[in-house]
Design a protein around this motif. Structure first.
Motif, short mmCIF file in Angstrom:
data_model
loop_
_atom_site.label_atom_id
_atom_site.label_comp_id
_atom_site.label_asym_id
_atom_site.label_seq_id
_atom_site.Cartn_x
_atom_site.Cartn_y
_atom_site.Cartn_z
N ALA A 209 0.83 -1.20 0.00
CA ALA A 209 0.00 0.00 0.00
C ALA A 209 0.87 1.26 0.00
O ALA A 209 0.59 2.23 -0.72
CB ALA A 209 -0.93 0.00 1.21
N LYS A 210 1.94 1.24 0.79
CA LYS A 210 2.85 2.38 0.80
C LYS A 210 3.52 2.57 -0.55
O LYS A 210 3.66 3.70 -1.04
CB LYS A 210 3.92 2.21 1.89
CG LYS A 210 3.41 2.40 3.29
CD LYS A 210 4.52 2.21 4.30
CE LYS A 210 4.02 2.35 5.72
NZ LYS A 210 5.08 2.12 6.70
N ALA A 211 3.94 1.48 -1.16
CA ALA A 211 4.58 1.56 -2.47
C ALA A 211 3.61 2.07 -3.53
O ALA A 211 3.98 2.88 -4.39
CB ALA A 211 5.13 0.19 -2.86
N THR A 212 2.35 1.63 -3.45
CA THR A 212 1.34 2.10 -4.39
C THR A 212 1.11 3.60 -4.24
O THR A 212 1.05 4.34 -5.23
CB THR A 212 0.02 1.34 -4.18
OG1 THR A 212 0.27 -0.05 -4.35
CG2 THR A 212 -1.05 1.80 -5.13
N ALA A 213 1.00 4.05 -2.99
CA ALA A 213 0.80 5.48 -2.75
C ALA A 213 1.98 6.29 -3.27
O ALA A 213 1.80 7.36 -3.89
CB ALA A 213 0.59 5.73 -1.26
N GLY B 270 4.00 5.42 -5.69
CA GLY B 270 3.95 5.36 -7.15
C GLY B 270 2.92 6.31 -7.73
O GLY B 270 3.17 6.98 -8.74
N VAL B 271 1.75 6.40 -7.09
CA VAL B 271 0.71 7.33 -7.55
C VAL B 271 1.20 8.77 -7.41
O VAL B 271 1.01 9.59 -8.31
CB VAL B 271 -0.60 7.10 -6.77
CG1 VAL B 271 -1.60 8.21 -7.03
CG2 VAL B 271 -1.20 5.75 -7.13
N GLU B 272 1.84 9.06 -6.29
CA GLU B 272 2.37 10.41 -6.07
C GLU B 272 3.40 10.77 -7.14
O GLU B 272 3.36 11.87 -7.71
CB GLU B 272 3.01 10.49 -4.68
CG GLU B 272 3.52 11.85 -4.30
CD GLU B 272 4.15 11.85 -2.92
OE1 GLU B 272 5.02 12.71 -2.69
OE2 GLU B 272 3.79 11.00 -2.09
N ARG B 273 4.28 9.85 -7.44
CA ARG B 273 5.28 10.11 -8.48
C ARG B 273 4.63 10.26 -9.84
O ARG B 273 5.03 11.09 -10.66
CB ARG B 273 6.30 8.96 -8.53
CG ARG B 273 7.23 8.97 -7.32
CD ARG B 273 8.31 7.97 -7.47
NE ARG B 273 9.16 8.34 -8.61
CZ ARG B 273 10.21 7.66 -9.00
NH1 ARG B 273 10.54 6.56 -8.38
NH2 ARG B 273 10.92 8.05 -10.03
N GLY B 274 3.60 9.47 -10.11
CA GLY B 274 2.87 9.57 -11.37
C GLY B 274 2.19 10.92 -11.53
O GLY B 274 2.19 11.52 -12.62
N VAL B 275 1.59 11.40 -10.45
CA VAL B 275 0.93 12.71 -10.48
C VAL B 275 1.95 13.81 -10.76
O VAL B 275 1.72 14.70 -11.59
CB VAL B 275 0.17 12.98 -9.16
CG1 VAL B 275 -0.28 14.42 -9.05
CG2 VAL B 275 -1.02 12.04 -9.05
N LYS B 276 3.09 13.75 -10.10
CA LYS B 276 4.14 14.75 -10.33
C LYS B 276 4.64 14.69 -11.77
O LYS B 276 4.83 15.73 -12.42
CB LYS B 276 5.30 14.55 -9.36
CG LYS B 276 4.99 14.95 -7.94
CD LYS B 276 6.20 14.73 -7.05
CE LYS B 276 5.90 15.08 -5.61
NZ LYS B 276 7.06 14.83 -4.73
N ALA B 277 4.86 13.48 -12.27
CA ALA B 277 5.35 13.32 -13.64
C ALA B 277 4.32 13.83 -14.65
O ALA B 277 4.67 14.50 -15.63
CB ALA B 277 5.67 11.86 -13.92
N THR B 278 3.05 13.57 -14.41
CA THR B 278 1.99 14.06 -15.30
C THR B 278 1.94 15.58 -15.28
O THR B 278 1.79 16.23 -16.32
CB THR B 278 0.63 13.47 -14.89
OG1 THR B 278 0.73 12.04 -14.90
CG2 THR B 278 -0.47 13.91 -15.83
N GLY B 279 2.08 16.15 -14.08
CA GLY B 279 2.11 17.62 -13.96
C GLY B 279 3.27 18.22 -14.74
O GLY B 279 3.10 19.24 -15.44
N ARG B 280 4.43 17.61 -14.62
CA ARG B 280 5.59 18.12 -15.37
C ARG B 280 5.36 18.00 -16.87
O ARG B 280 5.68 18.92 -17.65
CB ARG B 280 6.86 17.38 -14.95
CG ARG B 280 7.39 17.78 -13.60
CD ARG B 280 8.80 17.22 -13.36
NE ARG B 280 8.86 15.76 -13.50
CZ ARG B 280 8.70 14.91 -12.49
NH1 ARG B 280 8.46 15.36 -11.27
NH2 ARG B 280 8.80 13.61 -12.69
#
Length: 91
Positions: free
Chosen positions: A58-62, A64-74
């Motif tokens: 669950a921590k790894a998923t969270a 990964g989602v956080e990194r994905g959101v940042k990457a999408t924003g960039r």
């Protein structure tokens, strides 16, 4: 000596050893855990490991989602810069 007498003597001489071994094995079973107890302990360890794995997942998923959101924003920011859209324009 007759073979039957020899056999009886050997059996009579071996009986105390067999009885001692049986007594020791019965004492050993009292001290060591039974198969059911060991199985129960293994199930408990497995349940703890599974819970720990779920928590880590669950921590790894969270993360990964956080990194994905940042990457999408960039990526959106770079794309908007390329096509000339600024953050402040509302057209």
């Amino acid at each position: 000596m007759k073979p039957l007498l020899k056999t009886l003597l050997l059996l009579a001489g071996g009986c105390p050893f067999v009885m001692t071994a049986q007594a020791e094995s019965s004492h050993a079973t009292e001290k060591s855990p039974t198969v059911i107890e060991r199985t129960g302990a293994a199930i408990e360890r497995g349940a703890k490991a599974a819970a720990n794995g779920i928590e880590r997942g669950a921590k790894a998923t969270a993360h990964g989602v956080e990194r994905g959101v940042k990457a999408t924003g960039r990526a959106l920011n770079k794309a908007s810069e390329k096509i000339g859209i600024s953050k402040g324009s509302d057209s």
